[in-house]
Design a protein around this motif. Structure first.
Motif, mmCIF file in Angstrom:
data_model
loop_
_atom_site.group_PDB
_atom_site.id
_atom_site.type_symbol
_atom_site.label_atom_id
_atom_site.label_comp_id
_atom_site.label_asym_id
_atom_site.label_seq_id
_atom_site.Cartn_x
_atom_site.Cartn_y
_atom_site.Cartn_z
ATOM 1 N N MET A 82 7.957 58.665 55.488
ATOM 2 C CA MET A 82 8.387 59.796 54.568
ATOM 3 C C MET A 82 7.691 61.193 55.214
ATOM 4 N N SER A 83 6.403 61.054 55.796
ATOM 5 C CA SER A 83 5.829 62.196 56.433
ATOM 6 C C SER A 83 6.581 62.840 57.594
ATOM 7 N N GLU A 84 7.152 61.861 58.232
ATOM 8 C CA GLU A 84 7.658 62.275 59.535
ATOM 9 C C GLU A 84 9.067 62.801 59.254
ATOM 10 N N VAL A 85 9.798 62.203 58.397
ATOM 11 C CA VAL A 85 11.271 62.777 57.864
ATOM 12 C C VAL A 85 11.303 64.103 57.472
ATOM 13 N N VAL A 86 9.925 64.367 56.392
ATOM 14 C CA VAL A 86 9.866 65.489 55.711
ATOM 15 C C VAL A 86 9.343 66.762 56.487
ATOM 16 N N GLY A 87 8.673 66.488 57.788
ATOM 17 C CA GLY A 87 8.012 67.239 58.723
ATOM 18 C C GLY A 87 9.093 67.768 59.459
ATOM 19 N N SER A 88 9.977 66.911 60.198
ATOM 20 C CA SER A 88 11.149 67.149 61.005
ATOM 21 C C SER A 88 12.319 67.887 60.102
ATOM 22 N N PHE A 89 12.563 67.653 58.913
ATOM 23 C CA PHE A 89 13.328 68.576 58.221
ATOM 24 C C PHE A 89 13.057 69.904 57.904
ATOM 25 N N ASN A 90 11.623 70.053 57.487
ATOM 26 C CA ASN A 90 10.976 71.466 57.440
ATOM 27 C C ASN A 90 11.098 72.342 58.577
ATOM 28 N N LYS A 91 10.794 71.749 59.864
ATOM 29 C CA LYS A 91 10.672 72.318 61.062
ATOM 30 C C LYS A 91 12.013 72.661 61.321
ATOM 31 N N ARG A 92 12.955 71.781 61.328
ATOM 32 C CA ARG A 92 14.381 72.237 61.534
ATOM 33 C C ARG A 92 14.971 73.149 60.763
ATOM 34 N N ALA A 93 14.843 73.443 59.487
ATOM 35 C CA ALA A 93 15.067 74.102 58.645
ATOM 36 C C ALA A 93 14.784 75.342 58.864
ATOM 37 N N GLN A 94 13.387 75.430 59.003
ATOM 38 C CA GLN A 94 12.886 76.649 59.014
ATOM 39 C C GLN A 94 13.371 77.596 60.295
ATOM 40 N N LYS A 95 13.475 76.700 61.632
ATOM 41 C CA LYS A 95 14.064 77.410 62.692
ATOM 42 C C LYS A 95 15.283 78.075 62.565
ATOM 43 N N LEU A 96 16.256 77.091 62.002
ATOM 44 C CA LEU A 96 17.737 77.491 61.448
ATOM 45 C C LEU A 96 17.613 79.016 60.613
ATOM 46 N N LEU A 97 17.037 78.971 59.690
ATOM 47 C CA LEU A 97 16.997 80.049 58.842
ATOM 48 C C LEU A 97 16.421 81.202 59.471
ATOM 49 N N GLU A 98 15.399 81.167 60.263
ATOM 50 C CA GLU A 98 14.741 82.313 60.929
ATOM 51 C C GLU A 98 15.837 82.775 61.876
ATOM 52 N N LEU A 99 16.669 81.974 62.436
ATOM 53 C CA LEU A 99 17.726 82.202 63.441
ATOM 54 C C LEU A 99 18.628 82.987 62.634
ATOM 55 N N HIS A 100 18.863 82.551 61.616
ATOM 56 C CA HIS A 100 20.184 83.398 60.853
ATOM 57 C C HIS A 100 19.544 84.710 60.492
ATOM 58 N N LEU A 101 18.205 84.839 59.919
ATOM 59 C CA LEU A 101 17.902 86.226 59.405
ATOM 60 C C LEU A 101 17.400 87.366 60.268
ATOM 61 N N GLY B 67 -4.720 74.562 45.764
ATOM 62 C CA GLY B 67 -4.480 74.461 47.086
ATOM 63 C C GLY B 67 -2.998 74.700 47.508
ATOM 64 N N VAL B 68 -2.040 75.408 46.807
ATOM 65 C CA VAL B 68 -0.863 75.437 46.680
ATOM 66 C C VAL B 68 -0.190 76.775 47.134
ATOM 67 N N TYR B 69 -1.208 77.914 47.423
ATOM 68 C CA TYR B 69 -0.841 78.989 47.659
ATOM 69 C C TYR B 69 -0.871 79.477 49.063
ATOM 70 N N GLU B 70 -1.744 78.916 49.857
ATOM 71 C CA GLU B 70 -1.968 79.397 51.089
ATOM 72 C C GLU B 70 -0.832 78.929 51.985
ATOM 73 N N SER B 71 0.038 78.151 51.909
ATOM 74 C CA SER B 71 1.479 77.658 52.883
ATOM 75 C C SER B 71 2.449 77.967 51.908
ATOM 76 N N ALA B 72 2.321 78.878 50.901
ATOM 77 C CA ALA B 72 3.665 79.313 50.138
ATOM 78 C C ALA B 72 4.764 79.996 51.027
ATOM 79 N N VAL B 73 6.081 79.708 50.799
ATOM 80 C CA VAL B 73 7.093 80.233 51.518
ATOM 81 C C VAL B 73 7.942 81.242 50.825
ATOM 82 N N HIS B 74 8.060 82.054 51.567
ATOM 83 C CA HIS B 74 8.842 83.414 50.902
ATOM 84 C C HIS B 74 10.572 82.967 51.019
#
Length: 333
Positions: A80-99, A281-288
């Protein structure tokens, strides 16, 4: 077709071109099968002893199962940790590219070797949402099977533990962003008079003026994300998602975290808690949530215009207070 077979076929198709981690359903089911055989053998012994055909679950329903817990839960946790880590990384790159735009977009394309055309972005986003939901179904089904075999609620307890560890994929803020991304692209193509290239599973709905994001890709799972800030009780403005998955206005989150908008949420004390779930500890890595911000500004323009004016006044006031306090501290006043 059984879900396990369907899941394996889907993942095999995805892994032809992408190295995506997966939930090892076959391996986990083998562990549970071994445990079931052990239970059956104990039941046979108990039946011959007292002629009472009752499942002996005392060793695993209340505490731990010595047959499979040593390998089942650790293995599932890692996957589960590997799945969510891969998903977050790929989604972040995709959205960063789009914006992004201009030279920055070119650098991202060059570095990540991503196709930058519209069709490729749409398909990648769709694949990521499908990947997230089908893996969430896989986890839910294997935990349900665990509880069925053990006559316990250990599977549900593990799910709660996974949420607290932020490895529940439906809890990811990037899933919310991808849903908004799909709706934004769909609306852009509709305005341009082109055929829709997106699935219709993600929609923004208003119930008595309160917005929420919903997504239905499979009959067995429906996502419903409330977009009302629980602090100001209004539609989230400049939304941020804390690592626990709860969404708030940026200014509201800063106030609750006891930080200024100048310092930002990264400056929050680790002991500051989410106002809803009380997790630390939920604020430091908050996502806009930039895609969500765009979607809401388009969907309710009159409200957004009015809110934007009040936000500017409030931000100027907060910024002024911050720098005045900094000056007084510097002067020793």
């Amino acid at each position: 077709m059984k879900f396990c077979k369907k899941y394996e076929e889907y993942m095999e198709g995805q892994c032809q071109n992408k190295k995506l981690p997966r939930v090892g359903l076959k391996k986990l089911k083998k562990i549970l099968k071994k445990c079931r055989k052990c239970h059956q053998s104990r039941s046979v012994v108990g039946l011959s002893a007292d002629n009472n055909n009752v499942h002996d679950s005392s060793s695993c329903s209340e505490h731990q199962c010595s047959v499979c817990d040593g390998s089942f839960f650790p293995s599932l946790l890692k996957e589960m940790s590997e799945v969510v880590g891969s998903f977050n990384k790929r989604a972040q790159k995709l959205l960063e590219l789009h914006l992004s735009s201009g030279f920055r977009k070119y650098l991202i394309l060059l570095k990540e070797k991503i196709q930058g055309n519209h069709i490729a972005l749409v398909q990648e986003g769709k694949d990521l949402v499908t990947y997230a939901i089908i893996n969430a179904i896989a986890v839910r089904k294997i935990l349900k099977k665990y509880d069925k075999i053990h006559y316990s609620k250990q599977g549900q307890a593990f799910k709660s533990q996974a949420q607290s560890m932020h490895i529940e994929i439906l809890q990811s803020p990037w899933l919310c962003e991808l849903m908004a991304f799909h709706i934004n692209l769909r609306e852009n193509k509709a305005k341009n008079g082109k055929a829709l290239a997106l699935f219709d599973g993600c929609v923004l709905v208003f119930n008595e003026g309160k917005p929420s994001l919903t997504c239905e890709l499979f009959d067995s799972i429906k996502l419903d994300i409330d977009l009302t800030c629980s602090i100001c009780l209004d539609t989230v403005f400049d939304p941020v998602s804390l690592t626990c998955g709860h969404i708030f206005c940026y200014i509201c989150a800063c106030k609750v975290a006891s930080v200024t908008i100048v310092d930002g949420l990264q400056a929050a004390n680790h002991k500051e808690k989410c106002p809803l779930c009380r997790e630390e500890g939920v604020y430091e890595s908050a996502v806009h949530l930039e895609e969500l911000n765009i979607l809401l500004s388009r969907s309710c323009p009159e409200y957004w215009k009015e809110r934007l004016q009040t936000e500017r006044v409030e931000r100027l006031r907060l910024s002024k207070e911050h720098w005045e306090s900094q000056c007084r501290a510097f002067m020793g006043v």
